[in-house]
Design a protein around this motif. Structure first.
Motif: not given
Length: 228
Positions: A58-59, A61, A76-77, A137, A140-141
């Protein structure tokens, strides 16, 4: 430190601090077998392009040092609403001319980019977002690296990878907080890493890979990592 949804540039710590937090986790997770896998690698790692995170789902970076105290943070997340927003959000609007545009545009073409932040003269910035955008995002990231307590949690997990008791009594091993302080001060050394991992010879930690990652990170240099 609170990261809003969507993120605000002021939510992020200075890039040099973010780098130190993230790089320490990458150093402790370094593994010879994973080196060179590129986009097929997961976890936290460092290479010539910078620091990376991919949780295999899901993530994803990257934090890239670009010289002169400049950094680019992008990824992205799955929580990000930016790349699906209508009308489209120009994530590169207002970006400085030193951003890695070729890489960023390749990610945009592949629908693999959820937000972009850049750092210069001690401050973060990003493109403007439309009113009502729910999330980009960043929280969360990056909360895992922006908040000291979250980083300590990551380090505690990294220090428990060993499957034996090691050669050093636990009282002689540096605490995760001490190791983090050394990284933040850019005075982390190979002996500190070896002490933290318990002098283990069982294969739970890959010390040669950790030493290579440490050299790439610049965490021993007394100053933030230079651009590559």
């Amino acid at each position: 430190m609170t990261i809003h949804r969507p993120g605000l540039p002021g939510d992020l710590p200075p890039a040099e601090l973010l780098w130190a937090h993230w790089a320490l986790v990458a150093v402790l997770e370094a593994n010879t077998g994973a080196e060179g896998r590129g986009v097929h690698r997961t976890g936290h790692w460092i290479d010539a392009a910078g620091l990376h995170l991919d949780d295999c789902g899901s993530t994803r970076w990257t934090l890239a040092p670009l010289g002169g105290g400049r950094y680019a943070l992008y990824g992205e997340d799955e929580s990000s609403a930016v790349k699906w927003h209508e009308p489209p959000v120009d994530m590169l609007a207002g970006g400085p001319d030193w951003l890695p545009y070729e890489t960023l545009r390749d990610l945009l073409r592949g629908w693999e980019l959820g937000c972009v932040y850049w750092y210069e003269n001690g401050a973060w910035a990003r493109a403007p977002y439309p009113r009502g955008l729910s999330d980009d995002g960043l929280d969360c990231g990056m909360s895992r690296f922006a908040v000291r307590e979250e980083v300590l949690g990551l380090l505690a997990g990294a220090g428990e990878d060993c499957v034996c008791d090691g050669d050093l009594p636990s009282a002689d091993r540096p605490a995760a907080a001490d190791l983090l302080d050394a990284a933040v001060g850019y005075r982390l050394t190979a002996p500190m890493l070896e002490a933290f991992t318990g002098g283990c010879g069982c294969g739970g930690h890959d010390l040669p890979a950790m030493h290579r990652a440490l050299r790439l990170s610049g965490l021993s240099e007394g100053a933030p990592v230079p651009a590559r």
